[in-house]
Design an enzyme around this catalytic site. Sequence first.
Site, short mmCIF file in Angstrom:
data_model
loop_
_atom_site.label_atom_id
_atom_site.label_comp_id
_atom_site.label_asym_id
_atom_site.label_seq_id
_atom_site.Cartn_x
_atom_site.Cartn_y
_atom_site.Cartn_z
N LYS A 179 14.83 4.50 -65.95
CA LYS A 179 15.75 3.65 -65.52
C LYS A 179 15.71 1.77 -66.41
CE LYS A 179 18.16 1.31 -61.21
NZ LYS A 179 17.87 0.87 -59.45
N ASP A 202 21.44 -5.74 -61.77
CA ASP A 202 21.78 -4.75 -60.33
C ASP A 202 22.52 -5.58 -59.36
OD1 ASP A 202 22.99 -3.41 -59.09
OD2 ASP A 202 20.96 -2.49 -58.35
N LYS A 226 25.36 -6.46 -53.35
CA LYS A 226 24.60 -7.12 -52.82
C LYS A 226 24.23 -8.05 -51.78
CE LYS A 226 21.11 -4.67 -56.48
NZ LYS A 226 20.42 -3.90 -55.11
N ASP A 243 15.30 -4.61 -62.47
CA ASP A 243 15.60 -2.97 -62.41
C ASP A 243 15.69 -2.37 -63.51
OD1 ASP A 243 16.35 -1.12 -59.90
OD2 ASP A 243 18.57 -2.03 -60.49
N ASP A 256 26.27 0.35 -55.86
CA ASP A 256 24.70 0.77 -55.24
C ASP A 256 23.41 2.01 -56.04
OD1 ASP A 256 22.68 -1.91 -55.73
OD2 ASP A 256 22.39 -2.06 -53.17
N GLU A 314 22.99 3.37 -58.31
CA GLU A 314 23.44 3.19 -59.14
C GLU A 314 22.23 3.96 -60.59
OE1 GLU A 314 20.58 0.36 -60.00
OE2 GLU A 314 22.42 0.57 -58.80
N ARG A 374 20.29 6.90 -59.93
CA ARG A 374 20.16 7.78 -59.64
C ARG A 374 21.61 8.36 -60.61
NH1 ARG A 374 20.69 8.46 -53.31
NH2 ARG A 374 18.98 6.83 -53.66
#
Length: 511
Positions: free
Chosen positions: A276, A281, A288, A299, A358, A360, A362
């Site tokens: 990933k 993010d 968030k 991230d 959020d 995102e 996956r």
Amino acid sequence: MTQPTLSLVDTDPAESAVDAIVIGLHSQPDEDGSLLPAAGAESIAAAFDGKLISTLALLGATGAPGEVTKLATLGTIAAPILVAVGLGTEPDGPAPDLETLRRGAGAAVRALAGSNTVVLALPVPDDAGAAPVLRATLEGALLGGYRFAGYKSKPAKGRRDPVAELRLHVPDAADEAAAAELRRAGIVARAVRQTRDWVNTPPNALRPADLADQVAAAATEAGLEVEVLDFEQLKAGGYGGIVAVGQGSEAPPRLVKLTYTPSGVTDPKRVALVGKGITFDTGGVSIKPAAGMWEMKSDMAGAAAVAATLIAVAELEPGVAVSGYLAIAENMPSGSAYRPGDVVTMFNGKRVEVFNTDAEGRMVLGDAMARACADGTDYLFETSTLTGGQVIALGKRISGLMGSDEATGLVEAAGTTVGEPAWRMPLPDDVRKGMESEIADICQTNANLDRAGHMLQGGVFLREFVTEGVEWAHIDIAGPSYHTGEANGYWTKGGTGVPVRTLLQVIDDLA
């Protein structure tokens, strides 16, 4: 910063005219709390005429794991500084616990910042058991001395440069097996340090195109085959998850594929690594909280780890075919961002109902995993900073692990070997049932926005993008990939490089 140079020496440590000598110190469980020099320190202890232990004790040394005690030698030995690092109680076997040794070497080298040349006179058995000890000591020393170059306009007051040269004392410096471990440790440590550098880089300096370009350049130099898909190619290729997440940013997403093919190997096992790469993010429309959001620069730790692993693989040349897939995007809120309620068609044709932008990771991983399976692979290992649920369940040191029995077993065993523990978690049917969608094939999260089993929801979702027959594992590194506390052992503040060493060990085991 530049990695220290490495060498093996077998001359008497007490006569080494270097800046500092590191020895091990055992605490003993007897009533008087006496200390014992570890193997490798015999000549140094003799040079102090029996007073070394009492002097260290006066300075407060206890031999506790990772404890560092410095002593000015005043000419007693050739080096002006002696560092005793705690290794806990004396082991039953010929060497201490490998993780204790790894952390001790890291702590000692970090404490010697400002020194040019350091000799490590730590326990190394003179038998077939030396290889793992050498590996642990060298990796710990190289990683404990890591420091991110940073962006300070002026050097910080009192800041000293890391150790420039490390020499490890061994029974025989000409031993070919020891030399092989020295070479491997250098390659592995460079991979971990590169991962840390990428993770520690501020997000404005490492947007999706930047990360893709840097990875492509380093991979090309390493001799890997490189493929980079830009935004238009991703749209045309049906990568709906990556496109959806990346479309909210003015810095478009990328998918990077790196390929290593072993030479002279007929029908090698095929391994796919997926990472990933969310370079920042915000949570997107499901934004968030502001507190701590700056840490979301990390991230992309999974993609960084996969890229660095492939670069190391190119140099280590194992007899397996390895491909890496980096799903890179920036998750931003804007007029073009994807929304809760959207239905996204993924690379494998599955349609996903979005409930939380959020979640995102996956989405981009589903596309990359499906692509890896479409290309053909026997094993798929995916790693990501996927869920806060991992941190809640397992803390900051232990990764969450889900997937098929064989693949998760490989990761669990490798993690234990290298000191990057992972804990197997289930993929329950009731969690999958809670992700049923009324209008699509699957909900991106629990349909009732229930966070129970949050880490498991991520694994259940990713399973949908693995082709039947592929052995696969999901490694959730949300906690272990980034260390927010003070440096300890071979972990420094910031990116840790987890799980590069685990992935390389898995590849070794498969080879």
